[in-house]
Scaffold this motif. Structure first.
Motif, PDB file in Angstrom:
ATOM      1  N   VAL A 100      -6.923   3.608 -14.944  1.00  0.00           N
ATOM      2  CA  VAL A 100      -7.441   3.292 -13.621  1.00  0.00           C
ATOM      3  C   VAL A 100      -6.286   3.146 -12.641  1.00  0.00           C
ATOM      4  CG1 VAL A 100      -9.505   2.156 -14.516  1.00  0.00           C
ATOM      5  CG2 VAL A 100      -7.459   0.784 -14.038  1.00  0.00           C
ATOM      6  N   PRO A 101      -6.548   3.288 -11.335  1.00  0.00           N
ATOM      7  CA  PRO A 101      -5.486   3.156 -10.342  1.00  0.00           C
ATOM      8  C   PRO A 101      -4.920   1.742 -10.263  1.00  0.00           C
ATOM      9  CG  PRO A 101      -7.394   4.317  -9.428  1.00  0.00           C
ATOM     10  CD  PRO A 101      -7.826   3.731 -10.724  1.00  0.00           C
ATOM     11  N   VAL A 102      -3.623   1.684 -10.022  1.00  0.00           N
ATOM     12  CA  VAL A 102      -2.947   0.436  -9.657  1.00  0.00           C
ATOM     13  C   VAL A 102      -2.421   0.627  -8.243  1.00  0.00           C
ATOM     14  CG1 VAL A 102      -1.158  -1.227 -10.246  1.00  0.00           C
ATOM     15  CG2 VAL A 102      -2.289   0.088 -12.066  1.00  0.00           C
ATOM     16  N   ILE A 103      -2.724  -0.315  -7.375  1.00  0.00           N
ATOM     17  CA  ILE A 103      -2.450  -0.161  -5.939  1.00  0.00           C
ATOM     18  C   ILE A 103      -1.530  -1.271  -5.456  1.00  0.00           C
ATOM     19  CG2 ILE A 103      -3.471   0.027  -3.637  1.00  0.00           C
ATOM     20  CD1 ILE A 103      -6.189   0.573  -5.233  1.00  0.00           C
ATOM     21  N   GLY A 104      -0.428  -0.908  -4.846  1.00  0.00           N
ATOM     22  CA  GLY A 104       0.448  -1.870  -4.203  1.00  0.00           C
ATOM     23  C   GLY A 104       0.279  -1.798  -2.687  1.00  0.00           C
ATOM     24  N   THR A 105       0.294  -2.945  -2.033  1.00  0.00           N
ATOM     25  CA  THR A 105       0.163  -2.999  -0.586  1.00  0.00           C
ATOM     26  C   THR A 105       1.488  -3.452   0.026  1.00  0.00           C
ATOM     27  OG1 THR A 105      -2.178  -3.559  -0.789  1.00  0.00           O
ATOM     28  CG2 THR A 105      -1.162  -3.935   1.351  1.00  0.00           C
ATOM     29  N   PHE A 106       1.926  -2.703   1.033  1.00  0.00           N
ATOM     30  CA  PHE A 106       3.211  -2.949   1.696  1.00  0.00           C
ATOM     31  C   PHE A 106       3.004  -3.029   3.211  1.00  0.00           C
ATOM     32  CE2 PHE A 106       3.923  -0.802  -2.270  1.00  0.00           C
ATOM     33  CZ  PHE A 106       5.059  -1.381  -2.812  1.00  0.00           C
ATOM     34  N   VAL A 107       3.762  -3.861   3.873  1.00  0.00           N
ATOM     35  CA  VAL A 107       3.731  -3.911   5.327  1.00  0.00           C
ATOM     36  C   VAL A 107       4.441  -2.673   5.872  1.00  0.00           C
ATOM     37  CG1 VAL A 107       4.521  -5.176   7.351  1.00  0.00           C
ATOM     38  CG2 VAL A 107       3.693  -6.419   5.356  1.00  0.00           C
ATOM     39  N   GLY A 108       3.866  -2.057   6.906  1.00  0.00           N
ATOM     40  CA  GLY A 108       4.508  -0.936   7.561  1.00  0.00           C
ATOM     41  C   GLY A 108       4.137   0.400   6.967  1.00  0.00           C
TER      42      GLY A 108
END
Length: 258
Positions: free
Chosen positions: A250-258
C-alpha cells in the motif's frame, strides 16, 4: 506537498486500481515500483490525461520504477550513480515545485534465498545506494528517497519476528546496511512522524494475511536534513489493500511544507 511511494505489482494488470488510488490519495509526487513493463509499454496516456508528468525506467516482465509528478520534472536520472546495474531499480528527478525537491524512487532487491548470489546482490545494491545518498547529501539540497526497500527495520515491523528471522528482509546484515544508510543523516519519515509498532505496508496474498493483519513494514521514505525541516506528517494508506485487484503493498505518504 504530498510525496508517496507505492509498489504496484504490475502497472498494467492493476491500472484501474492504480488510477483509483491515485485519485484518492491526492499526492503531488508518487514513486511507483515493480511496474513489470518496459519503458515504452508504460500507460503514459491514461496518466497524462489526469495531469501527471511521468518519468519511467522500465524492464520487461520484472522490476521497473517510475516517478509521477503534478509538477515538471528536470534532471531525470535512471540507475544509481554508484554501480552498473542491468535491472531497472532506481530513478531520480528534480521536482520543479515552487520550492524544488529531488526525489529518488527505488526498488531494492529482495535478496532471497540467503545466503547466495541474490543476497550478495542485495547487499551490493544497498552499499551502492549508501554511496549515492552520501553524494546527494554533499549537495545540501532537499531530497527524499522513496521506495520498496525490502527491509524490515526492526522486531516491531513484522507481525511475528520469528517467521522472518531467516529471511533476507530481516537478516542482521540487511538491518545493519539500512541503519548505515540512515546514519548518514537521513530521516525515516514514518519513525519521525508516527513510530507506532506493527504498522505494515505489505501483506502476502496467501493465507488471509491482510485479514489477519499478518504484515510487514518494508516501504520507506528517507529524507535529507533539508527535506526533514519541511516534514509535517506521514500516512500509510491501508484502504488500497481492500480494493479489487489490489497490490500486496500500500502507499506510504509523506507530507512536506512547500
Amino acid at each position: 506537498m504530498r510525496i508517496a511511494t507505492w509498489n504496484v505489482n504490475s502497472i498494467k494488470a492493476r491500472l484501474s486500481t492504480v488510477l483509483e488510488v491515485l485519485g484518492a490519495i491526492d499526492c503531488d509526487v508518487v514513486c511507483l515500483q515493480e511496474l513489470k513493463c518496459e519503458t515504452d509499454g508504460f500507460p503514459y496516456l491514461e496518466l497524462e490525461e489526469l495531469g501527471w508528468t511521468c518519468a519511467v525506467h522500465g524492464q520487461k516482465s520484472y522490476n521497473g520504477v517510475a516517478i509521477l509528478s503534478k509538477y515538471p520534472l528536470d534532471d531525470v536520472q535512471r540507475g544509481l550513480s554508484t554501480m552498473e546495474d542491468d535491472q531497472a531499480r532506481y530513478i531520480e528527478a528534480l521536482v520543479m515545485a515552487d520550492t524544488p525537491i529531488r526525489v529518488g524512487g527505488l526498488y531494492l532487491p529482495n535478496g532471497n534465498p540467503a545466503p547466495g548470489p541474490k543476497y550478495d546482490y542485495k547487499l551490493e545494491w544497498m552499499d551502492a545506494l549508501e554511496g549515492h545518498a552520501r553524494a546527494l547529501l554533499k549537495t545540501e539540497e532537499a531530497f527524499v528517497l522513496c521506495g520498496d526497500y525490502n527491509v524490515i527495520p526492526g522486531v516491531n515491523d513484522s507481525w511475528d519476528e520469528t517467521v522472518w528471522a531467516d529471511d533476507a528482509l530481516a537478516l542482521p546484515e540487511t538491518r545493519q546496511a539500512f541503519r548505515r544508510l540512515k546514519n548518514l543523516g537521513l530521516t525515516d519519515v514514518f519513525e519521525t512522524c508516527d513510530g507506532r509498532a506493527h504498522q505494515y505496508t505489505f501483506w502476502d496474498y496467501q493465507g488471509g494475511a491482510f485479514q489477519k493483519d499478518h504484515g510487514i513494514r518494508i516501504d520507506h521514505l528517507l529524507c535529507s536534513p533539508q527535506a526533514a525541516d519541511r516534514l509535517t506528517g506521514v500516512e500509510i494508506y491501508r484502504k488500497a489493500r481492500t480494493l479489487d485487484k489490489p497490490s500486496d503493498h500500500v502507499p506510504v505518504i509523506g507530507t512536506f511544507v512547500g
